[in-house]
Write an enzyme that holds these catalytic residues in place. Structure first.
Site, PDB file in Angstrom:
ATOM      1  N   GLY A 119       0.836  -1.203   0.000  1.00  0.00           N
ATOM      2  CA  GLY A 119       0.000   0.000   0.000  1.00  0.00           C
ATOM      3  C   GLY A 119       0.868   1.248   0.000  1.00  0.00           C
ATOM      4  O   GLY A 119       2.056   1.185   0.303  1.00  0.00           O
ATOM      5  N   TYR A 165      -0.453 -17.872  -1.600  1.00  0.00           N
ATOM      6  CA  TYR A 165      -1.642 -17.011  -1.654  1.00  0.00           C
ATOM      7  C   TYR A 165      -2.913 -17.852  -1.705  1.00  0.00           C
ATOM      8  O   TYR A 165      -3.825 -17.661  -0.902  1.00  0.00           O
ATOM      9  CB  TYR A 165      -1.508 -16.118  -2.884  1.00  0.00           C
ATOM     10  CG  TYR A 165      -2.601 -15.089  -3.077  1.00  0.00           C
ATOM     11  CD1 TYR A 165      -2.669 -13.951  -2.276  1.00  0.00           C
ATOM     12  CD2 TYR A 165      -3.553 -15.234  -4.091  1.00  0.00           C
ATOM     13  CE1 TYR A 165      -3.651 -12.988  -2.475  1.00  0.00           C
ATOM     14  CE2 TYR A 165      -4.537 -14.273  -4.295  1.00  0.00           C
ATOM     15  CZ  TYR A 165      -4.581 -13.157  -3.486  1.00  0.00           C
ATOM     16  OH  TYR A 165      -5.553 -12.206  -3.687  1.00  0.00           O
TER      17      TYR A 165
HETATM   18  P1  NAD Z   1      -2.911  -4.231  -2.454  1.00  0.00           P
HETATM   19  O1  NAD Z   1      -1.626  -4.957  -2.431  1.00  0.00           O
HETATM   20  O2  NAD Z   1      -3.009  -2.950  -3.182  1.00  0.00           O
HETATM   21  O3  NAD Z   1      -3.449  -3.987  -0.981  1.00  0.00           O
HETATM   22  C1  NAD Z   1      -3.139  -4.809   0.111  1.00  0.00           C
HETATM   23  C2  NAD Z   1      -2.877  -3.930   1.302  1.00  0.00           C
HETATM   24  O4  NAD Z   1      -2.572  -4.746   2.446  1.00  0.00           O
HETATM   25  C3  NAD Z   1      -1.670  -3.006   1.094  1.00  0.00           C
HETATM   26  O5  NAD Z   1      -1.996  -1.704   1.465  1.00  0.00           O
HETATM   27  C4  NAD Z   1      -0.603  -3.611   1.992  1.00  0.00           C
HETATM   28  O6  NAD Z   1       0.343  -2.678   2.421  1.00  0.00           O
HETATM   29  C5  NAD Z   1      -1.453  -4.182   3.106  1.00  0.00           C
HETATM   30  N1  NAD Z   1      -0.786  -5.236   3.862  1.00  0.00           N
HETATM   31  C6  NAD Z   1      -0.099  -6.302   3.365  1.00  0.00           C
HETATM   32  N2  NAD Z   1       0.395  -7.032   4.371  1.00  0.00           N
HETATM   33  C7  NAD Z   1      -0.012  -6.437   5.528  1.00  0.00           C
HETATM   34  C8  NAD Z   1       0.196  -6.712   6.899  1.00  0.00           C
HETATM   35  N3  NAD Z   1       0.907  -7.777   7.305  1.00  0.00           N
HETATM   36  N4  NAD Z   1      -0.341  -5.874   7.821  1.00  0.00           N
HETATM   37  C9  NAD Z   1      -1.056  -4.791   7.432  1.00  0.00           C
HETATM   38  N5  NAD Z   1      -1.262  -4.468   6.141  1.00  0.00           N
HETATM   39  C10 NAD Z   1      -0.748  -5.285   5.210  1.00  0.00           C
HETATM   40  O7  NAD Z   1      -3.991  -5.269  -3.013  1.00  0.00           O
HETATM   41  P2  NAD Z   1      -5.529  -5.067  -3.377  1.00  0.00           P
HETATM   42  O8  NAD Z   1      -5.656  -5.344  -4.814  1.00  0.00           O
HETATM   43  O9  NAD Z   1      -6.023  -3.799  -2.826  1.00  0.00           O
HETATM   44  O10 NAD Z   1      -6.165  -6.292  -2.582  1.00  0.00           O
HETATM   45  C11 NAD Z   1      -6.850  -6.109  -1.343  1.00  0.00           C
HETATM   46  C12 NAD Z   1      -7.416  -7.451  -0.890  1.00  0.00           C
HETATM   47  O11 NAD Z   1      -8.323  -7.948  -1.876  1.00  0.00           O
HETATM   48  C13 NAD Z   1      -6.359  -8.526  -0.692  1.00  0.00           C
HETATM   49  O12 NAD Z   1      -6.696  -9.270   0.459  1.00  0.00           O
HETATM   50  C14 NAD Z   1      -6.464  -9.387  -1.919  1.00  0.00           C
HETATM   51  O13 NAD Z   1      -6.104 -10.705  -1.665  1.00  0.00           O
HETATM   52  C15 NAD Z   1      -7.944  -9.256  -2.260  1.00  0.00           C
HETATM   53  N6  NAD Z   1      -8.182  -9.474  -3.702  1.00  0.00           N
HETATM   54  C16 NAD Z   1      -7.857  -8.521  -4.620  1.00  0.00           C
HETATM   55  C17 NAD Z   1      -8.083  -8.765  -5.976  1.00  0.00           C
HETATM   56  C18 NAD Z   1      -7.764  -7.741  -7.025  1.00  0.00           C
HETATM   57  O14 NAD Z   1      -8.038  -8.006  -8.223  1.00  0.00           O
HETATM   58  N7  NAD Z   1      -7.231  -6.568  -6.707  1.00  0.00           N
HETATM   59  C19 NAD Z   1      -8.630  -9.993  -6.387  1.00  0.00           C
HETATM   60  C20 NAD Z   1      -8.909 -10.944  -5.424  1.00  0.00           C
HETATM   61  C21 NAD Z   1      -8.708 -10.669  -4.082  1.00  0.00           C
END
Ligand code: NAD
Ligand code: UDP
Length: 320
Positions: A43, A150
């Site tokens: 993030g 994952y």
């Molecule tokens: P992203 O990587 O932009 O966001 C993930 C956030 O989690 C980041 O801000 C990161 O810094 C934070 N993070 C990671 N590890 C952490 C920890 N240990 N403690 C606190 N914060 C932590 O990804 P996104 O696309 O925004 O995805 C958000 C969620 O949605 C995730 O759980 C992902 O698995 C799920 N998801 C996203 C998609 C997609 O297409 N974007 C699809 C399926 C699932």
């Protein structure tokens, strides 16, 4: 209370990420008090910079692998890197955040007796043999491959959510999210949409992995966030898992050609090796979301891509 609307204190883990920042923004617009918790692994502060002066917005830098003690009325658990190159960078950390992060947030929800949302994923279906994927399909997942940290991490998180539901009567909301795109995607996250847009805008070759015949279904972020809110507001019996995504399925080659067209780029295509365990096809069956949540996406791929291209164009101009 806020303008007659009930205002809640809502925790969003991963709130500074791509989806999390859009969710925080929407929850604030609805008059809620939002606590964003993020360790900024993938993030970025820029994602929430425009919210920092909002009187109802707070950010805590915290790793959800460690317990968190706050008082809130609802929890959205999104913390976890989402793009393959990010979650494969430190696979052990990916499993830890999926599993330990889920346990810590579920324990918090249990203590506070509040509703908790889990950002699960279409990756729980692996390389699916059933197409399109319905929620009753158990998946086809390699437990020892490069994507397993994952896929299996998220599958275990779902198990934990359903065990807290059965064992402790916790109110849970599990969404299986399919590929989502939009402004604030990380420019270096290596995903199809972001890579192709950046490559097209920079006049570089678009890197097609394999022959580009693999399919994905792309949902614009605003549609997805509507789905999150509908799921969270649904009655307690609606636990999920529930697919949220756009059923409009495209080949990766088609996506690349569309992006070249929409950007007006002269870029050519270059073919690269297909990454290991890359799913051949992915398409959500959203019948359940349509029936139970009265939700369906409304933003067409061209329209969503134009908005996303404008975002990356501004971003690249600002850093040029
Ligand atoms: P992203 O990587 O932009 O966001 C993930 C956030 O989690 C980041 O801000 C990161 O810094 C934070 N993070 C990671 N590890 C952490 C920890 N240990 N403690 C606190 N914060 C932590 O990804 P996104 O696309 O925004 O995805 C958000 C969620 O949605 C995730 O759980 C992902 O698995 C799920 N998801 C996203 C998609 C997609 O297409 N974007 C699809 C399926 C699932
Ligand atoms: N992809 C590609 N070129 C790229 C990035 C991705 O051909 O530069 C392909 C990738 O191999 C996959 C599809 O695009 O088949 C979607 O990849 P993404 O990482 O966006 O999502 P996921 O594989 O997690 O569905």
């Amino acid at each position: 209370m806020n303008n007659g609307i009930e205002s809640k204190r809502i925790l969003v883990t991963g709130g500074a990420g791509f989806l999390g920042s859009h969710l925080c923004e929407r929850l604030l617009k609805e008059g809620n008090d939002v606590l964003c918790v993020d360790n900024f692994y993938t993030g970025r502060k820029e994602n929430v910079a425009h919210l920092m002066s909002h009187p109802l917005f707070e950010v805590i830098r915290h790793d959800v692998c460690f317990p968190l003690n706050v008082e809130v009325d609802e929890i959205y658990n999104l913390a976890c890197p989402a793009s393959p190159i990010h979650y494969q960078l430190d696979p052990v950390a990916t499993t830890k955040v999926s599993v330990n992060g889920a346990i810590n947030m579920l324990d918090l929800a249990k203590r506070l007796e509040v509703k908790i949302f889990q950002a699960s994923t279409s990756e729980v279906y692996g390389d699916p043999e059933e197409h399109p994927q319905t929620e009753s399909y158990w998946g086809h997942v390699n437990p020892i491959g490069v994507r397993s940290c994952y896929d299996e991490g998220k599958r275990c998180a779902e198990t934990l959510f359903f065990d807290y539901y059965r064992q402790h009567g916790l109110r849970i909301k599990v969404a299986r999210i399919f590929n989502t795109y939009g402004p604030r995607m990380h420019p270096n996250d290596g995903r199809g949409v972001s890579n192709f847009i950046v490559q097209a805008l920079e006049g570089k070759e678009l890197t097609i992995y394999g022959d580009g015949s693999q399919t994905r279904s792309f949902c614009f972020v605003d549609d997805l966030i509507n789905g999150f809110l509908s799921l969270m507001k649904s009655s307690n019996e609606v636990t999920g898992p529930i697919n949220l995504g756009n059923p409009d399925s495209r080949t990766i080659l088609e996506l690349a050609e569309k992006i070249i067209d929409l950007t007006g780029s002269n870029s050519k295509l270059s073919y690269k090796k297909l990454p290991s365990d890359d799913p051949v096809r992915r398409q959500p069956d959203i019948s359940l979301a349509r029936t139970v949540l009265n939700w369906k996406p409304s933003i067409e791929l061209d329209e969503g891509l134009k908005t996303t291209i404008a975002y990356f164009d501004d971003l690249l101009s600002a850093t040029a």
